[in-house]
Design an enzyme around this catalytic site. Structure first.
Site, short mmCIF file in Angstrom:
data_model
loop_
_atom_site.label_atom_id
_atom_site.label_comp_id
_atom_site.label_asym_id
_atom_site.label_seq_id
_atom_site.Cartn_x
_atom_site.Cartn_y
_atom_site.Cartn_z
CD GLU A 103 -2.77 1.34 0.48
OE1 GLU A 103 -2.40 1.53 -0.75
OE2 GLU A 103 -3.96 1.65 0.62
CG ASP A 104 -0.91 4.71 -1.64
OD1 ASP A 104 -1.54 4.00 -0.67
OD2 ASP A 104 -1.38 5.53 -2.42
CG ASP A 107 -5.18 9.25 5.85
OD1 ASP A 107 -4.40 9.95 6.50
OD2 ASP A 107 -6.05 9.98 5.17
CG PHE A 156 -3.47 15.57 0.28
CD1 PHE A 156 -4.00 14.56 0.63
CD2 PHE A 156 -3.08 15.88 -0.76
CE1 PHE A 156 -4.63 13.46 -0.19
CE2 PHE A 156 -3.41 15.10 -1.73
CZ PHE A 156 -4.22 13.94 -1.53
NE ARG A 169 -3.13 7.88 -9.72
CZ ARG A 169 -3.52 7.64 -8.41
NH1 ARG A 169 -2.71 7.13 -7.37
NH2 ARG A 169 -5.06 7.36 -8.53
P1 IMP Z 1 -7.18 5.23 4.53
O1 IMP Z 1 -8.21 4.21 4.20
O2 IMP Z 1 -7.87 6.46 5.10
O3 IMP Z 1 -5.87 4.76 5.45
O4 IMP Z 1 -6.75 5.72 3.29
C1 IMP Z 1 -5.90 5.01 2.27
C2 IMP Z 1 -6.04 5.47 0.80
O5 IMP Z 1 -6.21 7.01 0.88
C3 IMP Z 1 -4.56 5.63 0.41
O6 IMP Z 1 -4.30 4.26 -0.06
C4 IMP Z 1 -4.27 6.48 -0.49
O7 IMP Z 1 -4.66 6.31 -1.77
C5 IMP Z 1 -5.10 7.56 0.04
N1 IMP Z 1 -4.67 8.73 0.84
C6 IMP Z 1 -4.53 8.72 2.12
N2 IMP Z 1 -3.79 9.94 2.17
C7 IMP Z 1 -3.28 10.37 1.43
C8 IMP Z 1 -2.47 11.49 0.98
O8 IMP Z 1 -1.78 12.35 1.87
N3 IMP Z 1 -2.19 11.63 -0.18
C9 IMP Z 1 -2.61 10.89 -1.39
N4 IMP Z 1 -3.59 9.88 -1.11
C10 IMP Z 1 -3.91 9.36 0.22
MG MG Z 2 -4.20 3.83 -2.14
#
Ligand code: IMP
Ligand code: MG
Length: 180
Positions: A103-104, A107, A156, A169
């Site tokens: 995963e990237d 969050d 962000f 990206r």
């Molecule tokens: P989560 O479900 O809130 O943990 O978010 C996960 C997904 O949200 C990640 O796989 C990202 O694709 C996107 N995401 C979360 N934070 C960022 C950010 O700072 N920049 C870009 N994409 C983000």
């Molecule tokens: Mg993602």
């Protein structure tokens, strides 16, 4: 802070340089290679954000690995909606396999929580997580990250696969866009 790069008309401050990304991803690959020695491994990239990280990570792993992808949507703009959907499923079953979810960024953790639950029902032998970035300030659920690239603050970020509404990206570094 020094003056930002301007991409299109968005100023972007570098947070993690190409050099630092390269070194960290190499170290993660070496660690994964040691841990999965003699265990066949399937890397599952979470689309789309992980594609650059996965491409570099897989080349830093010195084992015969398989690669698959799962498409997920959970985000609009710069805030998570918390609503997770599979937009494109795996191409093969993972029953009995050792799975590493790539995963990237973790969050809120809601995407990973959903994926762990979903993949868990498919009876893999094991599931671990490799995340390039973790943003603990916004965590809503606790996610066990087995291989972590960098812990970052509550900004962000874009680049190295991460997007801002589909854009940026392709930056070779991780940066913070000056969102107007
Ligand atoms: P989560 O479900 O809130 O943990 O978010 C996960 C997904 O949200 C990640 O796989 C990202 O694709 C996107 N995401 C979360 N934070 C960022 C950010 O700072 N920049 C870009 N994409 C983000
Ligand atoms: Mg993602």
């Amino acid at each position: 802070m020094s003056s930002p790069a301007v991409v299109g008309d968005t100023p972007v401050d570098v947070l993690i340089s190409e050099k630092d990304l390269r070194a960290r991803v190499a170290a993660m690959g070496a660690e994964i290679s040691r841990d999965y020695k003699d265990r066949p491994l399937v890397l599952i990239g979470v689309l789309k954000g992980s594609f650059i990280f996965l491409a570099d990570l897989v080349r830093a792993i010195d084992l015969p690995v398989m690669v698959d992808f799962i498409g997920i949507s959970s985000y609009q703009g710069t805030r998570s909606t918390g609503v997770v959907q599979i937009t494109s499923d795996l191409s093969r079953p993972i029953e009995g396999k050792h799975v590493l979810l790539v995963e990237d960024i973790v969050d809120t953790g809601l995407t990973m929580r959903y994926l762990l639950d979903n993949l868990g029902t498919r009876r893999p032998e094991s599931v671990r997580i490799a995340a390039l970035l973790e943003k603990p300030a916004r965590a809503q659920v606790k996610i066990p990250i087995d291989y972590r690239g960098f812990v970052i603050g509550d900004d962000f970020v874009v680049g190295y696969g991460l997007d801002w509404d589909g854009k940026l990206r392709n930056l070779p570094y991780v940066g913070i866009p000056r969102v107007k």
